[in-house]
Design an enzyme around this catalytic site. Structure first.
Site, PDB file in Angstrom:
ATOM      1  N   LYS A 220      41.884  49.017  67.261  1.00  0.00           N
ATOM      2  CA  LYS A 220      42.289  49.176  65.879  1.00  0.00           C
ATOM      3  C   LYS A 220      43.275  47.798  65.927  1.00  0.00           C
ATOM      4  O   LYS A 220      44.104  47.999  66.998  1.00  0.00           O
ATOM      5  CB  LYS A 220      42.516  49.386  65.051  1.00  0.00           C
ATOM      6  N   ASP A 248      38.923  45.669  65.978  1.00  0.00           N
ATOM      7  CA  ASP A 248      38.365  45.678  64.187  1.00  0.00           C
ATOM      8  C   ASP A 248      39.923  45.859  63.723  1.00  0.00           C
ATOM      9  O   ASP A 248      41.218  45.592  63.715  1.00  0.00           O
ATOM     10  CB  ASP A 248      38.738  47.526  64.095  1.00  0.00           C
ATOM     11  N   GLU A 274      35.601  42.520  64.548  1.00  0.00           N
ATOM     12  CA  GLU A 274      35.156  43.110  63.366  1.00  0.00           C
ATOM     13  C   GLU A 274      35.708  42.864  62.084  1.00  0.00           C
ATOM     14  O   GLU A 274      37.606  43.159  62.315  1.00  0.00           O
ATOM     15  CB  GLU A 274      35.309  44.806  63.993  1.00  0.00           C
ATOM     16  N   GLU A 301      30.498  47.536  56.987  1.00  0.00           N
ATOM     17  CA  GLU A 301      30.958  49.092  56.878  1.00  0.00           C
ATOM     18  C   GLU A 301      31.153  48.808  55.508  1.00  0.00           C
ATOM     19  O   GLU A 301      31.428  49.742  53.934  1.00  0.00           O
ATOM     20  CB  GLU A 301      32.637  49.399  57.525  1.00  0.00           C
ATOM     21  N   ASP A 324      26.249  50.695  57.576  1.00  0.00           N
ATOM     22  CA  ASP A 324      27.249  52.017  56.672  1.00  0.00           C
ATOM     23  C   ASP A 324      25.825  53.245  55.914  1.00  0.00           C
ATOM     24  O   ASP A 324      25.508  52.980  55.743  1.00  0.00           O
ATOM     25  CB  ASP A 324      28.344  51.841  56.132  1.00  0.00           C
ATOM     26  N   HIS A 351      28.222  51.810  61.517  1.00  0.00           N
ATOM     27  CA  HIS A 351      29.819  51.564  61.311  1.00  0.00           C
ATOM     28  C   HIS A 351      29.984  53.229  61.705  1.00  0.00           C
ATOM     29  O   HIS A 351      28.511  54.031  60.797  1.00  0.00           O
ATOM     30  CB  HIS A 351      30.146  51.188  60.733  1.00  0.00           C
TER      31      HIS A 351
END
Lengths: 440, 440
Positions: A220, A248, A274, A301, A324, A351
Site C-alpha cells: 500500500k 496500491d 493500483e 475493486e 471484485d 481483487h
C-alpha cells in the site's frame, strides 16, 4: 418444483480495526464486514444459497437492509424457473423500473442484487453437485452469452464478438481443467503491505511471503511519499531484483500528483500501480496510464459496473483488470467483465481479501482460464490471509497457488457459529468488546 | 449553542403510477416518492432542517433506512459548528473511511448524504431568515470555494480556476437579483410529454403549455420510433416552427442506435436530446454528441457525482448540464457542478419534477445566475405540475417563469398531514388503496 421459502440476512462484522489489518491510504481502520444472505427453499434437499456483500464496517447495516428488502420480494418464487434462466433473473432485478432509480447499476442497491444473484448461483452449483467454476465451465456458449446484458456494451463488444472469444477458447478446455488441478492458479499476497504495519513487520512478512512460495507481493502507498520510498526499499532489498512488487494507492491521488509520485517510485520496478485515483475517473486513469507507461495501471475493486470497465478498456485507462466478486451485480456481470477484458486483450487479476472475496473470486478466474481467456499468462489472484477460518470451504492456497475448489457451491458459506458470534451489534463477540470498553 | 436532538425519517410515496404521470421509456409506472428527513435541534427557535431524496417507488425503503442510519450518527452534535463549516461537514460525511466503501460517492449512500446536507442548508437558511438562493448569493468567494472538494477535479478545474469564475461574476450581483425579482427565470414544461398519454392528451397539453406562457416543452421518446415521429409531428404542428421542443430518451439507446434514431427525429428541430444512453457512459455520450452535432446532448439527472460531470465536460459529451437536487451529495456538490459548467461554458438547465425537485433546484439556478455563470442565456429550469400542493412553500411558476422564493429555507418542507397520509405502507392513503384492491 420448489419455492423460495426463507430469507435470512445477517449484519456480520469482524473487529479488524483493532489490529490495523487492511489499513491503507484511504481506509485507515476498517472493520471487515459482510451483508450476509441465506436463501432457503422448500425442497427436501436442505440446500441453501449463500451470498454476501463485503463492506468495511459502518454502512454494513444499510447494505444488509438493502439485501433484505430486495431478497424478500423473492419469497414464493419458483426456484427452478430462476435457476434455469439466470440471465433473465439478473435482468429482472437489475432493470426493475422503480428500483433502478437508486443507481442505476451502482452502489448499495447494485451490490445487494449481486449478493442475491450470487446466492442463487451458490444454490445452483450445490444442486448440480459442482463447484461454481466447474458448473460455469460446463455451460454451452449460448448459455454463457444468455447470462449477459449487452445493452451499453455494443459499441465495444457485441454478442457476436463475445461468441468469437468463447469459440476461440473451446479447444483445450479439458486439458486446462487438468492443468488447474495439477498446478493451480498463481496467487499473490498483500499481507506484508498494509500501511499500519511497522518496517520490521513489513520486512518479516516479505520474507515469509517468499518462504511460503508467493511469486508477487503488493504494498500500500500514497499516504506519505518518503514512507513509500523507505518501505519499497525494504521490500525490494528483501525480495531481490526482478521479483514482482505491485503498489496500491487506494484512490489517493489526482492525476498530475499520481504521475509525479509514481515517478519517484518507478525505480523500484513496479509490477503495477493500483487505484491511483477515483474509480469513477476514466479519463484520469487514461492520463495516468499515458504518464507512467510502460508501468501498467490496475483498477477495478471499486468499479461500479461493466459500463465503466468497458470505458476503461476503450480509453486504455487500465492494463490489469481487477474484478471484485461483490462490487457488481454478481457472477453474470463479472462474466461480462471477463469477456470485455478478453476482447481487449487485458489480463484479469482479481481483487480479493476482505471477507471471503478469495473464496468467491477464485471460481471466476478458473472459469476464465478454462472457457474465456484460456490463458494464465500475466494473471494472478490476490490473496490475503484473513478470516478464512470462518468459511465452511475455505480457499486452499499453498506454494503460492490457489488450488481449485472441489466442494459444490460458490464458496460463500460461513459457519453458523460465526454468523451468531459476530452479528453486529448484538453478537457475543461485539457485546464482549462493549464490556471491555466500558470497564477500561 | 444548540445540539441536534432529533432525527425523523418518513418513507413517503405517492401513487402516481395510477395515472401514468411520469411514464417514460425506462420508467413505465413510477410511484413518485421521497426518503424524507427532518432534523430537530434543542434550540428554542423551533426551526427544523428538512431534506429528502427523490425516488420512484420500490427501494424508497432502502433509501429511507440509509438516511436514518447516517443521520442518526449526528444526534448530539453541535449545530453551530456544522452550520459554520458546511464544507467540513460535507467532507466528513462523504469521506467517512468506512461508509465510502458503499460508493464511493454514488448511489443510495451518496444520495442519503445529500438529503442530510440539504436539510442542514435548509436549517441554516431558516436561521438566517433567507431563502437558500439569497443565502448562497451572499456568501463570500472564499466561503463558496470552501464548500467544495476539489479532489479529483484539479485536472480540469482548480480552486484558482473556480475563484476566477466567481470574480468574473462579482460585478452586477445586485442588478441580477433585481432582475430575478422583476422577470423571474425561464421554466420549461415536461407535462405534455409523458409516454403514457394519448395523442389527444398530448395535443391538449401542448396547447395548454403555450397558453400558460411556456417557451419550451419536452417530450419523452425512445420506446417506439414510429410513435416518436407521430407524437413529435403533433407537438411541432401545435407549437409551430421555431418553438423549442426537447426530447428525452431516458437512457434507452446504445450509441449507434441513438445516432440512427435521432437522425429520424432531427427534422423536428430538436432543442436537445436528453439521456440518450447510460448515465455512466461518458464515451458513448461523446460519440452521440459527435454523431448528432449540432443538436446538443443533455444529461445529468442520473449523473452520480461531480467526477462524472467533469469527465462529460472534458470529453464534450454534453452541451446542456442537468443537475439534480437530490442525486448528488447536496448543495455543496451541486455548487461544484455549477462551477464546472461555468468553467466549460456549458449552460445548466436543471432536472426537476418528481417530488419537490422544482422547489429545491430553483435555488441553485438562481444562485448560479447571481454569483456563478451570471447569465440566463440558453438556460431554463424544468417544470412539471405535480405534487406541489404538498409543500409548505410551493414553487411560484406562472407566465412560463419561476419567480424567486421569498420564504426562509431551502424549499424542502412538506406538510405534516402529507407525511402522515402518504407514509408507506401504513399511511391512510395507502391503506385505503389496499382496501380498494382487496374488495375489487
Amino acid at each position: 418444483m420448489s419455492e423460495i421459502s426463507e430469507i435470512d440476512v445477517v449484519d456480520l462484522r469482524f473487529p479488524t480495526s483493532a489490529s490495523l489489518d487492511g489499513s491503507d491510504a484511504m481506509n485507515p481502520d476498517p472493520d471487515y464486514s459482510a451483508a450476509y444472505l441465506i436463501i432457503g427453499t422448500d425442497a427436501d434437499d436442505d440446500l441453501e444459497g449463500h451470498g454476501f456483500v463485503f463492506t468495511i464496517g459502518r454502512g454494513n447495516d444499510i447494505e444488509t437492509e438493502a439485501v433484505r428488502v430486495i431478497a424478500t420480494t423473492l419469497i414464493g418464487r419458483n426456484v427452478e424457473a430462476i435457476l434455469d434462466d439466470m440471465g433473465g433473473f439478473w435482468r429482472e432485478l437489475v432493470h426493475d423500473s422503480q428500483l433502478r432509480w437508486l443507481g442505476p447499476e451502482k452502489g448499495v442497491s447494485h451490490m445487494a442484487i449481486g449478493a442475491i444473484v450470487n446466492a442463487m448461483w451458490d444454490l445452483k452449483a450445490k444442486r448440480a453437485g459442482l463447484p461454481l467454476w466447474e458448473l460455469l465451465s460446463a455451460l454451452s456458449r449460448a448459455e454463457i452469452l444468455d447470462l449477459i446484458d449487452f445493452r451499453y456494451l455494443s459499441d465495444f463488444m457485441t454478442r457476436e464478438d463475445a461468441l468469437a472469444i468463447l469459440e476461440r477458447a473451446a479447444p483445450g478446455r479439458a486439458e486446462r481443467i487438468a492443468q488447474l488441478r495439477e498446478s493451480g492458479y498463481m496467487a499473490y499476497t498483500t499481507t506484508p503491505g498494509w500501511l499500519g504495519y511497522s518496517d520490521e513487520k513489513l520486512a518479516r512478512l516479505c520474507r515469509e511471503a517468499i518462504d511460503e512460495g508467493f511469486d508477487q507481493i503488493k504494498l500500500k502507498v500514497g499516504a506519505d511519499r518518503d514512507d513509500d520510498i523507505r518501505r519499497l526499499s525494504i521490500a525490494r532489498e528483501i525480495c531481490g531484483p526482478g521479483f514482482p512488487i505491485a503498489i496500491d494507492a487506494n484512490q489517493h491521488w489526482d492525476s498530475a500528483e499520481a504521475i509525479d509520485w509514481i515517478g519517484d517510485l518507478a525505480r523500484f520496478d513496479l509490477r503495477w500501480v493500483e487505484e491511483p485515483t477515483s474509480p469513477d475517473d476514466i479519463l484520469a486513469h487514461a492520463a495516468i496510464q499515458r504518464g507512467i507507461d510502460p508501468i501498467p495501471v490496475a483498477t477495478g475493486e471499486h468499479c461500479q459496473n461493466r459500463i465503466v470497465f468497458k470505458q476503461m478498456l476503450q480509453a486504455d485507462a487500465l492494463r490489469v483488470m481487477q474484478i471484485d466478486a461483490t462490487r457488481v451485480a454478481g457472477v453474470n456481470e463479472n462474466i461480462a467483465n471477463l469477456l470485455l477484458a478478453a476482447h481487449a486483450g487485458v489480463p484479469v487479476c482479481p481483487h480479493a481479501g476482505g471477507v471471503g472475496l478469495c473464496e468467491l473470486v477464485q471460481h471466476l478466474s478458473m472459469f476464465d482460464f478454462v472457457a474465456v481467456s484460456a490463458t494464465m499468462d500475466e494473471r494472478c489472484i490476490e490473496f490475503v490471509d484473513h478470516l478464512h477460518e470462518h468459511f465452511v470451504t475455505p480457499v486452499d492456497v499453498h506454494d503460492g497457488r490457489y488450488w481449485p475448489p472441489t466442494a459444490p457451491g460458490a464458496g460463500a458459506e460461513i459457519h453458523r457459529g460465526t454468523l451468531t458470534d459476530f452479528a453486529f451489534p448484538d453478537g457475543p463477540e461485539w457485546r464482549a468488546r462493549e464490556t471491555v470498553a466500558a470497564t477500561a
